[in-house]
Design an enzyme around this catalytic site. Structure first.
Site, mmCIF file in Angstrom:
data_model
loop_
_atom_site.group_PDB
_atom_site.id
_atom_site.type_symbol
_atom_site.label_atom_id
_atom_site.label_comp_id
_atom_site.label_asym_id
_atom_site.label_seq_id
_atom_site.Cartn_x
_atom_site.Cartn_y
_atom_site.Cartn_z
ATOM 1 N N HIS A 220 -8.645 47.072 20.516
ATOM 2 C CA HIS A 220 -7.307 46.779 19.999
ATOM 3 C C HIS A 220 -6.365 47.828 20.564
ATOM 4 O O HIS A 220 -6.680 49.024 20.549
ATOM 5 C CB HIS A 220 -7.314 46.837 18.466
ATOM 6 C CG HIS A 220 -6.118 46.180 17.847
ATOM 7 N ND1 HIS A 220 -4.854 46.696 17.984
ATOM 8 C CD2 HIS A 220 -5.987 45.051 17.117
ATOM 9 C CE1 HIS A 220 -3.998 45.907 17.339
ATOM 10 N NE2 HIS A 220 -4.662 44.901 16.812
ATOM 11 N N HIS B 38 -12.634 47.222 18.587
ATOM 12 C CA HIS B 38 -12.112 46.459 17.456
ATOM 13 C C HIS B 38 -12.938 45.222 17.130
ATOM 14 O O HIS B 38 -13.099 44.866 15.968
ATOM 15 C CB HIS B 38 -10.683 46.048 17.809
ATOM 16 C CG HIS B 38 -9.980 45.229 16.783
ATOM 17 N ND1 HIS B 38 -9.660 45.709 15.542
ATOM 18 C CD2 HIS B 38 -9.513 43.952 16.819
ATOM 19 C CE1 HIS B 38 -9.015 44.773 14.857
ATOM 20 N NE2 HIS B 38 -8.936 43.691 15.604
ATOM 21 N N GLU C 267 1.753 36.932 17.060
ATOM 22 C CA GLU C 267 0.940 38.002 17.661
ATOM 23 C C GLU C 267 0.757 37.717 19.137
ATOM 24 O O GLU C 267 1.031 36.610 19.611
ATOM 25 C CB GLU C 267 -0.420 38.098 16.951
ATOM 26 C CG GLU C 267 -0.299 38.628 15.526
ATOM 27 C CD GLU C 267 -1.613 38.782 14.784
ATOM 28 O OE1 GLU C 267 -1.664 39.607 13.875
ATOM 29 O OE2 GLU C 267 -2.575 38.073 15.098
HETATM 30 P P1 FAD Z 1 -17.685 41.242 7.958
HETATM 31 O O1 FAD Z 1 -16.498 40.926 7.156
HETATM 32 O O2 FAD Z 1 -17.639 42.453 8.805
HETATM 33 O O3 FAD Z 1 -18.882 41.352 6.944
HETATM 34 C C1 FAD Z 1 -20.151 41.791 7.372
HETATM 35 C C2 FAD Z 1 -21.068 41.788 6.175
HETATM 36 O O4 FAD Z 1 -22.413 41.967 6.613
HETATM 37 C C3 FAD Z 1 -20.795 42.930 5.202
HETATM 38 O O5 FAD Z 1 -20.945 42.441 3.887
HETATM 39 C C4 FAD Z 1 -21.910 43.920 5.501
HETATM 40 O O6 FAD Z 1 -22.283 44.724 4.412
HETATM 41 C C5 FAD Z 1 -23.034 42.974 5.856
HETATM 42 N N1 FAD Z 1 -24.086 43.586 6.663
HETATM 43 C C6 FAD Z 1 -24.006 44.108 7.905
HETATM 44 N N2 FAD Z 1 -25.214 44.596 8.280
HETATM 45 C C7 FAD Z 1 -26.055 44.360 7.250
HETATM 46 C C8 FAD Z 1 -27.405 44.651 7.011
HETATM 47 N N3 FAD Z 1 -28.183 45.291 7.896
HETATM 48 N N4 FAD Z 1 -27.942 44.285 5.815
HETATM 49 C C9 FAD Z 1 -27.198 43.662 4.873
HETATM 50 N N5 FAD Z 1 -25.908 43.360 5.057
HETATM 51 C C10 FAD Z 1 -25.344 43.709 6.221
HETATM 52 N N6 FAD Z 1 -9.293 39.022 12.369
HETATM 53 C C11 FAD Z 1 -8.344 38.097 12.157
HETATM 54 O O7 FAD Z 1 -8.578 36.897 12.366
HETATM 55 N N7 FAD Z 1 -7.113 38.472 11.694
HETATM 56 C C12 FAD Z 1 -6.788 39.754 11.445
HETATM 57 O O8 FAD Z 1 -5.676 40.055 11.027
HETATM 58 C C13 FAD Z 1 -7.763 40.756 11.691
HETATM 59 N N8 FAD Z 1 -7.474 42.066 11.475
HETATM 60 C C14 FAD Z 1 -8.471 42.980 11.630
HETATM 61 C C15 FAD Z 1 -8.204 44.319 11.315
HETATM 62 C C16 FAD Z 1 -9.204 45.261 11.397
HETATM 63 C C17 FAD Z 1 -8.906 46.691 11.070
HETATM 64 C C18 FAD Z 1 -10.505 44.876 11.819
HETATM 65 C C19 FAD Z 1 -11.598 45.886 11.919
HETATM 66 C C20 FAD Z 1 -10.769 43.550 12.141
HETATM 67 C C21 FAD Z 1 -9.760 42.605 12.050
HETATM 68 N N9 FAD Z 1 -10.004 41.267 12.347
HETATM 69 C C22 FAD Z 1 -9.029 40.331 12.137
HETATM 70 C C23 FAD Z 1 -11.355 40.817 12.668
HETATM 71 C C24 FAD Z 1 -12.000 40.219 11.411
HETATM 72 O O9 FAD Z 1 -11.636 41.015 10.300
HETATM 73 C C25 FAD Z 1 -13.502 40.167 11.513
HETATM 74 O O10 FAD Z 1 -13.892 39.599 12.723
HETATM 75 C C26 FAD Z 1 -14.075 39.336 10.368
HETATM 76 O O11 FAD Z 1 -13.612 39.819 9.144
HETATM 77 C C27 FAD Z 1 -15.582 39.358 10.410
HETATM 78 O O12 FAD Z 1 -16.060 38.740 9.257
HETATM 79 P P2 FAD Z 1 -17.617 38.552 9.064
HETATM 80 O O13 FAD Z 1 -17.790 37.807 7.794
HETATM 81 O O14 FAD Z 1 -18.219 38.015 10.295
HETATM 82 O O15 FAD Z 1 -18.154 40.050 8.915
HETATM 83 C C1 SIN Z 2 -4.118 42.749 13.858
HETATM 84 O O1 SIN Z 2 -3.576 42.610 12.770
HETATM 85 O O2 SIN Z 2 -3.579 43.243 14.850
HETATM 86 C C2 SIN Z 2 -5.526 42.327 13.994
HETATM 87 C C3 SIN Z 2 -5.545 40.898 14.254
HETATM 88 C C4 SIN Z 2 -6.872 40.514 14.819
HETATM 89 O O3 SIN Z 2 -7.693 41.362 15.123
HETATM 90 O O4 SIN Z 2 -7.067 39.302 14.986
#
Ligand code: FAD
Ligand code: SIN
Length: 528
Positions: A238, A346, A114
């Site tokens: 993104h 993103h 990437e």
């Molecule tokens: P999340 O997985 O977003 O989970 C948040 C949690 O908090 C959820 O359960 C939600 O319900 C809960 N929550 C939020 N507010 C409240 C509230 N008020 N009360 C109770 N619960 C709440 N990163 C990579 O490293 N590789 C990738 O390939 C990649 N691809 C991506 C593709 C997309 C389309 C997107 C959007 C992001 C991508 N990212 C990627 C970024 C990555 O997915 C996120 O940064 C990561 O998953 C965040 O994880 P997290 O556990 O911090 O939060």
């Molecule tokens: C992607 O697959 O392009 C998302 C990867 C990332 O947000 O880290």
């Protein structure tokens, strides 16, 4: 009002929250809250994969260097080293949990590439890595007798000393008030430690790749409770979100450019990235997103094209089965034609300030994942470093809690939520209208390219909305939509204030009024 008492309360059921919960559950009773379904966070939407040094020829030093270059020197080197060096262990743990990473030919795993990475170092499960990760973590959590999952609980505010039966101003966090989406009742969840794992705030913007719930709730709750918040001006756009009137918020993974996808102008089919950066399509995201934004504005376009159709159809179908099928369903055959794309919000690089043990400023409160500013990403996150951050800091917070659990005080008596002076809202339209308004002005005034004047306009609007939402919040019963709106106002305020504070252009923060980068890299830290 239901009152739940656990050893530890985890708010968020994505990669960060479930990693922490699984680590802690061997010894303690853990509650995990999610504001909608357990798999509705960003984690399940991740496509590209997870960055880790896993192959001969690649080195920790190179991954560290790539992270620092993408982050425009604002990263904390010690944090970057900590995360990068713990990456292979995190991948092994996921594989042991059953995540079916794609196998390689001679190597154990297939590694994709990437933007900003100088090696192939992204392990993945086709183009739907997040779904596989979420499934494995969730299955383990469901099976664990010490973990209680509470979906459809929207956390409202952290419980601190001021909510205790005997007032205390020490700022200790004892858990959280949450509304049960099904019944509308307010519940308390208390524990010796609370972990915020609520994800990012990209839905503060009109166009976003992220799920509906990415409204920065954890950042806003921590700020209101007294935590410092840092680097909120660095919102990552993104480069390649599908442009389509029916299918919104659909990402086209960066791995598509890693595997040869080219960005082209729809007007003449020519590439434009080589004019902007010698790394062309594989430059870091901030550069690619700005280049696309520039070409869209210069030529008055709605979108540009991402084209991989020059590769063999079998190759495309094998590498990007999810994207291929999803786009075919709306009439775009990516093996034969280019994909219309635009940049979209993103990832939130800033957030609640934590140390390397996941500790926030408040005793009893930890945080992990996208809700935080750990020092890893600096001014621009390197692709696929964020899931990694969730695993490493989810574990770091859990380890610290385990080491200190016995010294942590038990929660005192908490005052119940007071609903005696509020009524049901008769004007839901205000919530919906203000939601749209915030997201629209954030997109127009606080987007990829900024000016001081536009930021000031945004600041003015935030102030007006803050008053309106505060009145509304004070008079009506809380609902999940109102909670999100209130948080969005706080988050928009934090982003705008941070952006106005930075008098330079660095990484994701680009302003026409200060186009140069200053010699010294300094974090923006807002103090409540
Ligand atoms: P999340 O997985 O977003 O989970 C948040 C949690 O908090 C959820 O359960 C939600 O319900 C809960 N929550 C939020 N507010 C409240 C509230 N008020 N009360 C109770 N619960 C709440 N990163 C990579 O490293 N590789 C990738 O390939 C990649 N691809 C991506 C593709 C997309 C389309 C997107 C959007 C992001 C991508 N990212 C990627 C970024 C990555 O997915 C996120 O940064 C990561 O998953 C965040 O994880 P997290 O556990 O911090 O939060
Ligand atoms: C992607 O697959 O392009 C998302 C990867 C990332 O947000 O880290």
């Amino acid at each position: 009002m239901a009152e739940y008492s656990f050893d530890i309360v985890v708010i968020g059921s994505g990669a960060a929250g479930l990693t922490a919960a699984l680590n802690l559950a061997d010894r303690y009773k853990v509650a995990v809250l999610a504001k909608a379904g357990i798999s509705d966070g960003s984690t399940a939407w991740a496509q590209g994969g997870i960055a880790a040094v896993l192959e001969e020829g690649d080195t920790f030093e190179s991954h560290i260097e790539d992270t620092m270059v993408a982050g425009a020197g604002l990263n904390n080197r010690a944090t970057v080293e900590f995360v990068v060096e713990n990456a292979p262990k995190a991948i092994e743990k996921l594989a042991a949990l059953g995540v079916p990473f794609n196998p390689g030919g001679d190597e154990r795993w297939h590694l994709t590439r990437e933007g900003g990475h100088s090696h192939r170092r992204i392990v993945h499960v086709d183009d739907a890595t997040g779904q596989a990760v979420q499934r494995a973590l969730e299955q383990a959590a469901v099976a664990h007798p010490n973990i209680s999952l509470f979906p459809d609980r929207a956390a409202i505010d952290l419980i601190t000393g001021k909510h205790c039966a005997r007032y205390s101003g020490d700022g200790h966090v004892w858990g959280v008030y949450a509304v049960d989406r099904a019944t509308g009742t307010i519940e308390t969840f208390t524990g010796r430690a609370t972990i915020l794992a609520t994800g990012g705030a990209s839905r503060a913007y009109l166009f976003s790749t992220s799920p509906r719930g990415s409204t920065g709730d954890g950042i806003a709750m921590a700020w209101r409770a007294g935590c410092r918040v840092s680097n909120m001006e660095f919102n990552q756009f993104h480069p390649t979100c599908l442009f389509n009137t029916e299918v919104k918020n659909f990402l086209i993974t960066e791995a598509m450019r890693g595997e040869g996808g080219l960005l082209k102008l729809p007007t003449n089919g020519r590439r434009f990235m080589p004019r902007f950066d010698k790394r062309a399509e594989l430059a870091p995201r901030d550069i690619v997103a700005r280049a696309i934004d520039h070409e869209i504005k210069r030529l008055g376009l709605d979108y540009v094209h991402l084209d991989i159709s020059h590769k063999p159809a079998e190759f495309i179908e094998a590498h990007f089965p999810t994207i291929h099928a999803r786009l075919l369903a709306i009439g775009i055959d990516i093996t034969k034609e280019p994909i219309p794309i635009v940049p979209a919000a993103h990832y939130t690089c800033g957030g609640v300030l934590i140390d390397m043990k996941g500790r926030t400023d408040l005793p009893g409160l930890y945080a992990a994942g996208e809700v935080t500013q750990s020092g890893l990403h600096g001014a621009n996150r390197l692709a696929s470093n964020s899931l990694l951050e969730c695993f490493v800091f989810g574990d770091a917070a859990a380890e610290h809690i385990k080491r200190h659990f016995d010294e942590m005080p038990t929660p005192p008596a908490i005052r119940p939520w007071d609903e005696s002076r509020v009524t049901d809202s008769d004007e839901e339209v205000i919530v919906q209208h203000n939601w749209r308004e915030i997201r629209r002005f954030m997109w127009d005034y606080v987007g990829i390219v900024r000016t001081t004047k536009r930021l000031e306009r945004a600041q003015h609007r935030v102030a007006l909305l803050r008053q309106e939402v505060a009145d509304y919040y004070g008079n009506f019963r809380v609902t999940p939509d109102l909670i999100e709106l209130r948080n969005l106002v706080d988050v928009a305020d934090l982003i705008v204030r941070s952006a106005l504070h930075r008098k330079e252009s660095r990484g994701l923060h680009y302003t026409i009024d200060y186009p140069d980068m200053l010699d010294e890299a300094v974090d923006t830290i807002l103090v409540p």
